[in-house]
Design an enzyme around this catalytic site. Structure first.
Site, PDB file in Angstrom:
ATOM      1  N   ARG A 136      12.126  -6.497   5.147  1.00  0.00           N
ATOM      2  CA  ARG A 136      12.333  -5.002   5.011  1.00  0.00           C
ATOM      3  C   ARG A 136      13.250  -4.564   5.994  1.00  0.00           C
ATOM      4  O   ARG A 136      13.586  -5.042   6.811  1.00  0.00           O
ATOM      5  CB  ARG A 136      10.926  -4.635   5.277  1.00  0.00           C
ATOM      6  CG  ARG A 136      10.941  -3.039   5.392  1.00  0.00           C
ATOM      7  CD  ARG A 136       9.178  -2.574   5.254  1.00  0.00           C
ATOM      8  NE  ARG A 136       8.536  -3.150   6.420  1.00  0.00           N
ATOM      9  CZ  ARG A 136       7.272  -2.519   6.368  1.00  0.00           C
ATOM     10  NH1 ARG A 136       6.828  -1.908   5.330  1.00  0.00           N
ATOM     11  NH2 ARG A 136       6.464  -2.861   7.358  1.00  0.00           N
TER      12      ARG A 136
ATOM     13  N   ARG B 183      -0.007  -9.668  12.616  1.00  0.00           N
ATOM     14  CA  ARG B 183      -0.562  -8.422  12.041  1.00  0.00           C
ATOM     15  C   ARG B 183      -1.538  -8.990  10.841  1.00  0.00           C
ATOM     16  O   ARG B 183      -2.712  -8.439  10.773  1.00  0.00           O
ATOM     17  CB  ARG B 183       0.591  -7.424  11.611  1.00  0.00           C
ATOM     18  CG  ARG B 183       1.143  -6.652  12.549  1.00  0.00           C
ATOM     19  CD  ARG B 183       2.497  -6.230  12.135  1.00  0.00           C
ATOM     20  NE  ARG B 183       2.450  -5.149  11.100  1.00  0.00           N
ATOM     21  CZ  ARG B 183       3.462  -4.971  10.065  1.00  0.00           C
ATOM     22  NH1 ARG B 183       4.423  -5.469  10.229  1.00  0.00           N
ATOM     23  NH2 ARG B 183       3.610  -3.998   9.290  1.00  0.00           N
TER      24      ARG B 183
ATOM     25  N   ARG C 236      12.259  -2.804  11.306  1.00  0.00           N
ATOM     26  CA  ARG C 236      11.094  -2.319  12.210  1.00  0.00           C
ATOM     27  C   ARG C 236      10.689  -3.224  13.373  1.00  0.00           C
ATOM     28  O   ARG C 236      10.637  -4.382  13.035  1.00  0.00           O
ATOM     29  CB  ARG C 236       9.853  -2.058  11.220  1.00  0.00           C
ATOM     30  CG  ARG C 236       9.305  -0.739  11.192  1.00  0.00           C
ATOM     31  CD  ARG C 236       8.240  -0.397  10.169  1.00  0.00           C
ATOM     32  NE  ARG C 236       6.936  -0.784  10.514  1.00  0.00           N
ATOM     33  CZ  ARG C 236       5.816  -0.675   9.850  1.00  0.00           C
ATOM     34  NH1 ARG C 236       6.092   0.120   8.646  1.00  0.00           N
ATOM     35  NH2 ARG C 236       4.842  -1.145  10.201  1.00  0.00           N
TER      36      ARG C 236
ATOM     37  N   ARG D 165      -9.302   0.657   9.192  1.00  0.00           N
ATOM     38  CA  ARG D 165      -9.115  -0.855   9.335  1.00  0.00           C
ATOM     39  C   ARG D 165     -10.057  -1.555  10.147  1.00  0.00           C
ATOM     40  O   ARG D 165      -9.878  -2.963  10.234  1.00  0.00           O
ATOM     41  CB  ARG D 165      -7.612  -0.865  10.176  1.00  0.00           C
ATOM     42  CG  ARG D 165      -6.366  -1.117   9.253  1.00  0.00           C
ATOM     43  CD  ARG D 165      -5.078  -0.697  10.231  1.00  0.00           C
ATOM     44  NE  ARG D 165      -3.974  -1.503   9.911  1.00  0.00           N
ATOM     45  CZ  ARG D 165      -2.758  -1.226   9.653  1.00  0.00           C
ATOM     46  NH1 ARG D 165      -2.555   0.237   9.080  1.00  0.00           N
ATOM     47  NH2 ARG D 165      -2.018  -2.081   9.255  1.00  0.00           N
TER      48      ARG D 165
ATOM     49  N   LYS E 284       0.910  -1.273   0.112  1.00  0.00           N
ATOM     50  CA  LYS E 284      -0.075  -0.035  -0.057  1.00  0.00           C
ATOM     51  C   LYS E 284       0.934   1.162   0.013  1.00  0.00           C
ATOM     52  O   LYS E 284       0.602   2.148  -0.751  1.00  0.00           O
ATOM     53  CB  LYS E 284      -0.796  -0.015   1.161  1.00  0.00           C
ATOM     54  CG  LYS E 284      -1.879  -1.049   1.223  1.00  0.00           C
ATOM     55  CD  LYS E 284      -2.996  -0.994   2.413  1.00  0.00           C
ATOM     56  CE  LYS E 284      -2.366  -0.981   3.772  1.00  0.00           C
ATOM     57  NZ  LYS E 284      -1.442  -2.058   4.185  1.00  0.00           N
TER      58      LYS E 284
HETATM   59  P1  AMP Z   1       1.476   0.104   9.038  1.00  0.00           P
HETATM   60  O1  AMP Z   1       2.362   0.908   8.718  1.00  0.00           O
HETATM   61  O2  AMP Z   1       0.188   0.603   8.253  1.00  0.00           O
HETATM   62  O3  AMP Z   1       1.623  -1.483   8.799  1.00  0.00           O
HETATM   63  O4  AMP Z   1       0.681   0.445  10.701  1.00  0.00           O
HETATM   64  C1  AMP Z   1       1.504   0.027  11.876  1.00  0.00           C
HETATM   65  C2  AMP Z   1       0.521  -0.144  12.773  1.00  0.00           C
HETATM   66  O5  AMP Z   1       0.117   1.262  13.310  1.00  0.00           O
HETATM   67  C3  AMP Z   1      -0.512  -1.179  13.057  1.00  0.00           C
HETATM   68  O6  AMP Z   1       0.071  -2.353  13.197  1.00  0.00           O
HETATM   69  C4  AMP Z   1      -1.344  -0.737  13.991  1.00  0.00           C
HETATM   70  O7  AMP Z   1      -0.560  -0.765  15.385  1.00  0.00           O
HETATM   71  C5  AMP Z   1      -1.398   0.892  13.799  1.00  0.00           C
HETATM   72  N1  AMP Z   1      -2.222   1.423  13.063  1.00  0.00           N
HETATM   73  C6  AMP Z   1      -1.985   1.974  11.688  1.00  0.00           C
HETATM   74  N2  AMP Z   1      -2.968   2.370  11.235  1.00  0.00           N
HETATM   75  C7  AMP Z   1      -4.173   1.898  12.384  1.00  0.00           C
HETATM   76  C8  AMP Z   1      -5.485   2.174  12.141  1.00  0.00           C
HETATM   77  N3  AMP Z   1      -6.263   2.302  11.076  1.00  0.00           N
HETATM   78  N4  AMP Z   1      -6.108   1.684  13.240  1.00  0.00           N
HETATM   79  C9  AMP Z   1      -5.495   1.311  14.379  1.00  0.00           C
HETATM   80  N5  AMP Z   1      -4.047   1.054  14.385  1.00  0.00           N
HETATM   81  C10 AMP Z   1      -3.445   1.351  13.196  1.00  0.00           C
END
Ligand code: AMP
Length: 212
Positions: A123, A167, A156, A84, A13
């Protein structure tokens, strides 16, 4: 153009959001990046969400919705990582309605668990400038060192195999049901996200132009 990108962690994404932002010249909001910035700032909120993110769990709907409401440009946006959950989707509809706006398309990034594991476990990121690498697919010129700023690359905290698995589970339980939510509204398009970024970009643009 007002787009929502829906897909598992590691479905690409972020990479696609950047390409689409350059193409449509609209705002790109990455919820994950915005939350990581809060953690880096070591703010009160940052301290609250740090451990949640490191475990691969979701931050509360109230927190993420407030971030979106404050920052979204109703004229045009690419939302990456929000909504989400079904609850967040409802909140987004309300926010947009208040601002006289609506989503044009929701793009679902269809990807296998195997692809996600390979992508995320390889990554590497630059903690200083944010550049992204992959040990096999996008290696830096010098192993472990950022091409852009020369800093040492890191993994990360939520890219460990155990947290990646968590996740993926959270995505399947909380986010996959959003497909039906948006299908019913007639704005969902599904794309094959197992291949490379340029192929996926072409598929997305074709589908948007066809109105599919
Ligand atoms: P990402 O970088 O999109 O993989 O997001 C990393 C982390 O941020 C996720 O595993 C969640 O802990 C938090 N996060 C990101 N977007 C959301 C969302 N819309 N709702 C809740 N937590 C989020």
């Amino acid at each position: 153009m007002r787009l929502v990108l829906l897909g598992a962690p590691g479905s690409g994404k972020g990479t696609q959001a950047k390409i689409l932002q350059d193409h449509f010249k609209v705002q790109w909001l990455s919820l994950g990046d915005m939350l990581r910035d809060e953690v880096k700032k070591d703010s009160v909120l940052g301290r609250q969400i740090k451990s949640i993110m490191e475990k691969g769990e979701l931050v509360s709907d109230a927190v993420v919705s407030q971030v979106i409401e404050e920052h979204i440009d109703p004229e045009g946006f690419i939302l990456d990582g929000f909504p989400r959950t079904i609850a967040q989707a409802g909140i987004l509809d309300t926010i947009l309605e208040k601002k006289g706006s609506a989503i044009d398309h929701v793009i679902y990034f269809d990807v296998s668990e195997e692809t996600v594991l390979t992508r995320l476990s390889g990554r590497r990121i630059c903690p200083k400038c944010g550049a992204n690498y992959h040990v096999k697919n996008i290696p830096p010129r010098q192993e472990g060192i950022c091409d852009v700023c020369g800093s040492e690359l890191i993994v990360r905290k939520d890219d460990t195999p155990e947290v990646i698995r968590r996740r993926w589970e959270v995505f399947m339980k909380e986010s996959k049901p959003l497909m039906d939510y948006y299908k019913e509204k007639g704005i969902l398009m599904s794309c094959d996200a197992n291949g490379n970024a340029q192929e996926l970009f072409r598929e997305i643009i074709e589908k948007i132009n066809d109105g599919k």
